[in-house]
Design an enzyme around this catalytic site. Structure first.
Site, PDB file in Angstrom:
ATOM      1  N   GLU A 167       0.810  -1.224   0.000  1.00 37.32           N
ATOM      2  CA  GLU A 167       0.000   0.000   0.000  1.00 37.32           C
ATOM      3  C   GLU A 167       0.845   1.277   0.000  1.00 37.32           C
ATOM      4  OE1 GLU A 167      -2.901  -0.533   3.138  1.00 37.32           O
ATOM      5  OE2 GLU A 167      -3.525  -2.464   2.323  1.00 37.32           O
ATOM      6  N   ASN A 210       2.223  -4.836  -3.313  1.00 33.24           N
ATOM      7  CA  ASN A 210       0.819  -5.211  -3.121  1.00 33.24           C
ATOM      8  C   ASN A 210       0.010  -3.958  -2.806  1.00 33.24           C
ATOM      9  OD1 ASN A 210      -1.221  -7.310  -2.629  1.00 33.24           O
ATOM     10  ND2 ASN A 210      -1.056  -6.793  -0.448  1.00 33.24           N
ATOM     11  N   HIS A 246     -10.166  -6.036  -2.527  1.00 26.41           N
ATOM     12  CA  HIS A 246     -11.226  -5.840  -1.526  1.00 26.41           C
ATOM     13  C   HIS A 246     -12.363  -5.127  -2.262  1.00 26.41           C
ATOM     14  CE1 HIS A 246      -8.884  -7.305   1.780  1.00 26.41           C
ATOM     15  NE2 HIS A 246      -7.907  -6.485   1.494  1.00 26.41           N
ATOM     16  N   GLU A 274      -6.005 -10.620  -1.696  1.00 21.13           N
ATOM     17  CA  GLU A 274      -6.807 -10.449  -0.469  1.00 21.13           C
ATOM     18  C   GLU A 274      -8.298 -10.395  -0.801  1.00 21.13           C
ATOM     19  OE1 GLU A 274      -5.392  -7.151   1.907  1.00 21.13           O
ATOM     20  OE2 GLU A 274      -3.297  -7.623   1.483  1.00 21.13           O
ATOM     21  N   ASP A 276     -12.051 -10.259  -1.161  1.00 21.81           N
ATOM     22  CA  ASP A 276     -13.361 -10.368  -0.510  1.00 21.81           C
ATOM     23  C   ASP A 276     -14.292  -9.401  -1.223  1.00 21.81           C
ATOM     24  OD1 ASP A 276     -12.546  -7.934   0.742  1.00 21.81           O
ATOM     25  OD2 ASP A 276     -12.009  -8.972   2.578  1.00 21.81           O
TER      26      ASP A 276
HETATM   27  O1  G3I Z   1      -4.507  -8.612  18.567  1.00 21.28           O
HETATM   28  C1  G3I Z   1      -5.198  -7.520  19.156  1.00 21.28           C
HETATM   29  C2  G3I Z   1      -5.869  -7.959  20.439  1.00 21.28           C
HETATM   30  O2  G3I Z   1      -4.890  -8.335  21.378  1.00 21.28           O
HETATM   31  C3  G3I Z   1      -6.696  -6.799  20.968  1.00 21.28           C
HETATM   32  O3  G3I Z   1      -7.386  -7.209  22.101  1.00 21.28           O
HETATM   33  C4  G3I Z   1      -7.686  -6.356  19.909  1.00 21.28           C
HETATM   34  C5  G3I Z   1      -8.497  -5.156  20.348  1.00 21.28           C
HETATM   35  O4  G3I Z   1      -8.130  -4.000  19.682  1.00 21.28           O
HETATM   36  O5  G3I Z   1      -6.978  -5.973  18.750  1.00 21.28           O
HETATM   37  C6  G3I Z   1      -6.238  -7.022  18.188  1.00 21.28           C
HETATM   38  O6  G3I Z   1      -5.565  -6.508  17.069  1.00 21.28           O
HETATM   39  C7  G3I Z   1      -6.359  -6.331  15.914  1.00 21.28           C
HETATM   40  C8  G3I Z   1      -5.753  -7.187  14.806  1.00 21.28           C
HETATM   41  O7  G3I Z   1      -6.425  -6.950  13.588  1.00 21.28           O
HETATM   42  C9  G3I Z   1      -5.848  -8.675  15.135  1.00 21.28           C
HETATM   43  O8  G3I Z   1      -7.169  -9.065  15.283  1.00 21.28           O
HETATM   44  C10 G3I Z   1      -6.326  -4.870  15.511  1.00 21.28           C
HETATM   45  O9  G3I Z   1      -7.038  -4.109  16.466  1.00 21.28           O
HETATM   46  C11 G3I Z   1      -6.960  -4.697  14.153  1.00 21.28           C
HETATM   47  O10 G3I Z   1      -6.750  -3.358  13.711  1.00 21.28           O
HETATM   48  C12 G3I Z   1      -6.304  -5.621  13.156  1.00 21.28           C
HETATM   49  O11 G3I Z   1      -6.942  -5.463  11.912  1.00 21.28           O
HETATM   50  C13 G3I Z   1      -6.265  -6.014  10.788  1.00 21.28           C
HETATM   51  C14 G3I Z   1      -5.963  -4.910   9.793  1.00 21.28           C
HETATM   52  O12 G3I Z   1      -5.372  -5.483   8.631  1.00 21.28           O
HETATM   53  C15 G3I Z   1      -5.031  -3.877  10.361  1.00 21.28           C
HETATM   54  O13 G3I Z   1      -4.895  -2.830   9.494  1.00 21.28           O
HETATM   55  C16 G3I Z   1      -7.175  -7.046  10.162  1.00 21.28           C
HETATM   56  O14 G3I Z   1      -7.330  -8.153  11.055  1.00 21.28           O
HETATM   57  C17 G3I Z   1      -6.578  -7.535   8.836  1.00 21.28           C
HETATM   58  O15 G3I Z   1      -7.517  -8.319   8.169  1.00 21.28           O
HETATM   59  C18 G3I Z   1      -6.240  -6.339   7.960  1.00 21.28           C
HETATM   60  O16 G3I Z   1      -5.631  -6.814   6.776  1.00 21.28           O
HETATM   61  C19 G3I Z   1      -5.298  -5.816   5.817  1.00 21.28           C
HETATM   62  C20 G3I Z   1      -4.055  -6.305   5.086  1.00 21.28           C
HETATM   63  O17 G3I Z   1      -3.026  -6.578   6.004  1.00 21.28           O
HETATM   64  C21 G3I Z   1      -3.595  -5.276   4.058  1.00 21.28           C
HETATM   65  N1  G3I Z   1      -4.672  -4.945   3.149  1.00 21.28           N
HETATM   66  C22 G3I Z   1      -5.921  -4.543   3.780  1.00 21.28           C
HETATM   67  C23 G3I Z   1      -6.399  -5.596   4.769  1.00 21.28           C
HETATM   68  C24 G3I Z   1      -7.722  -5.201   5.380  1.00 21.28           C
HETATM   69  O18 G3I Z   1      -7.614  -4.043   6.143  1.00 21.28           O
END
Ligand code: G3I
Length: 481
Positions: A167, A210, A246, A274, A276
């Site tokens: 990105e 990517n 996405h 990715e 969806d």
């Molecule tokens: O692991 C912590 C946990 O300990 C905590 O209790 C909880 C509460 O905030 O947060 C958890 O972390 C979260 C993490 O996902 C794991 O679940 C983060 O808040 C959350 O922001 C994070 O989101 C991820 C996101 O990237 C971050 O930008 C998504 O799961 C993930 O699917 C998403 O993936 C991205 C790709 O890497 C890049 N392209 C876009 C895609 C979608 O946004």
């Protein structure tokens, strides 16, 4: 308003049965690499293997203990990518201190199941630890080199391809670089520096750039196209381009295939990384059917391009998709539903991969939220906060002490000034002033007598993270546990 399933251990009775009943979806143990007859009983994995393409999914290793998740993961995919576990904040939370526990679970899963491992991601402005984003240009460049050496070096020889840079380009029609810390403090060269470092760290891995909203031919994808052409002309090691895809139902770019092909013609591999396809929730039968057609278009576009290595979906089940937390009111974006039943989109992907045409399953709209039974005779709430600096999470466990099942619940409590809810899981959590309201998700509205439901939320606080003490369940005050 956000709803995010969060708890691996809590699952509906019968989920596994639902998966197994969906016999078309699963045929565990088929021989890898053997062409499969076009039949309903084959798996996406077997079909993709036969075509020499990858069919991948983003893995949260914490979900592998959940039987339907594990069973689908094992059976249906030949490639796995870490949804979060190999990102910078997960692998180097403090400078020079690498933590590979979660990433290694993904790598071990790939190794033990014979799946290709895809690396995501070495350099990204998001999920970048605070220590890195505070560095000056020379220090940030040095830290980036060390991070790439540490992570790609650790997984050297096991990762088929890395998203080296994620990105890097801005949204909007300008085709400009994203104004990230890397861009601001290092300048244009940060991208080629990252690719050079990745090649040194793991010479065998293919190295990819990517991005999202680059699936069609537009200013952003053309900017990446020009960058890739320039890097290759100058001998900078870049081997592949990832298109996140996405997408929104009904909006698959008509020039997706042409876009993939123009990149392939530069001599790089391309890949849908990715995928969806989201829609307003609750899903309608019409949208689920449109989504199926869209999935088929995307897979067909990839298959039509010889250098398209494959398609990866960003998760398995709608239950754990990132979409509802980021796009409130939208979701249902993956090919298995909340209860792990294969959706029409699953069938469409299967058909695109040559799995034969099967009767379209009746789309299952998610069951509506049950009407609350008011008021419950009693409840006990346990509040478990976890705070750091100015952030916190809290788990709220609510036990039904009454003699009857609660069908549909609303839990209310008050935070103090300065505490702001930013998201939630296992409930729709909203805040108005200091008042917080949590409503059950579609799958956890029923709480049997003596049963406990757990939800949580994350938030920020102004320095003192006071715990609320008064909770109501469907209007009745609960005891504190
Ligand atoms: O692991 C912590 C946990 O300990 C905590 O209790 C909880 C509460 O905030 O947060 C958890 O972390 C979260 C993490 O996902 C794991 O679940 C983060 O808040 C959350 O922001 C994070 O989101 C991820 C996101 O990237 C971050 O930008 C998504 O799961 C993930 O699917 C998403 O993936 C991205 C790709 O890497 C890049 N392209 C876009 C895609 C979608 O946004």
């Amino acid at each position: 308003m956000r709803t995010q399933p969060h708890h691996a251990g809590r699952r509906r009775a019968g989920l596994l049965a639902a998966v197994l009943a969906a016999g078309a979806a699963l045929a565990v143990g088929q021989t890898v690499g053997q062409p499969e007859p076009a039949s309903a009983a084959t798996t996406l994995k077997a079909l993709a293997d036969a075509k020499g393409r990858d069919i991948g999914f983003a893995l949260d290793p914490n979900r592998l203990t959940e039987a339907p998740y594990r069973q689908i993961a094992d059976a249906e995919f030949n490639l796995v990518v870490a949804e979060n576990a190999m990102k910078w904040d997960a692998t180097e939370p403090n400078r020079g201190q690498f933590t590979f526990a979660a990433g290694d679970r993904v790598a071990d899963y790939a190794a033990t199941t014979g799946k290709k491992l895809y690396g995501h991601t070495l350099v990204w402005h998001s999920q970048l630890p605070g220590w890195a984003s505070g560095l000056s240009g020379p220090e940030l460049l040095s830290a980036m080199h060390q991070h790439i050496a540490g992570v790609a070096g650790h997984y050297r020889g096991t990762v088929a391809a890395w998203d080296v840079v994620n990105e890097a380009f801005a949204d909007g029609g300008t085709g400009a670089r994203r104004d990230s810390v890397f861009q601001q403090r290092i300048g244009d060269s940060w991208i080629e520096e990252a690719f050079q470092a990745a090649r040194t760290a793991d010479p065998a891995a293919k190295l990819c750039i990517n991005d999202y909203s680059t699936d069609g031919i537009n200013a952003k994808s053309t900017a990446i196209y020009n960058l890739v052409r320039d890097l290759r002309t100058r001998g900078v090691p870049i081997d592949c381009v990832g298109f996140q895809a996405h997408l929104i139902v009904g909006q698959v770019p008509g020039d997706l295939q042409a876009n993939l092909q123009r990149f392939a013609d530069l001599g790089v591999d391309v890949r849908i990384t990715e995928l969806d396809i989201r829609m307003p929730t609750p899903a309608t039968a019409a949208n689920l059917a449109a989504q199926a057609a869209d999935y088929k278009r995307v897979v067909n576009a990839c298959l039509a391009v010889t250098r398209c290595a494959g398609v990866t979906t960003w998760g398995i089940t709608d239950r754990y998709s990132w979409i509802p937390a980021v796009f409130p009111g939208q979701g249902a974006a993956l090919i298995w539903d909340d209860a792990y039943a294969p959706k029409p989109a699953y069938q469409a992907v299967s058909e695109a991969l040559g799995g034969g045409v099967n009767p379209t399953p009746t789309p299952t709209s998610p069951s509506p939220t049950p009407t609350p039974t008011l008021p419950p005779p009693g409840c006990t709430v346990t509040y478990v906060p976890n705070s750091w600096n100015n952030g916190f999470t809290a788990e709220v466990r609510v036990r039904n002490d009454g003699p009857a099942t609660v069908n549909g619940w609303t839990v209310r409590f008050a935070l103090t000034s300065g505490q702001t809810v930013t998201g939630g899981w296992n409930a729709t959590v909203t805040q108005s002033g200091t008042q917080v309201t949590a409503r059950n998700a579609s799958w956890n509205g029923a709480v049997a007598p003596g049963g406990t439901v757990s939800f949580g939320f994350q938030g920020t606080h102004g320095g003192t993270n006071t715990s609320p003490t008064l909770f109501t369940l469907n209007g009745a005050t609960c005891r504190n546990g």
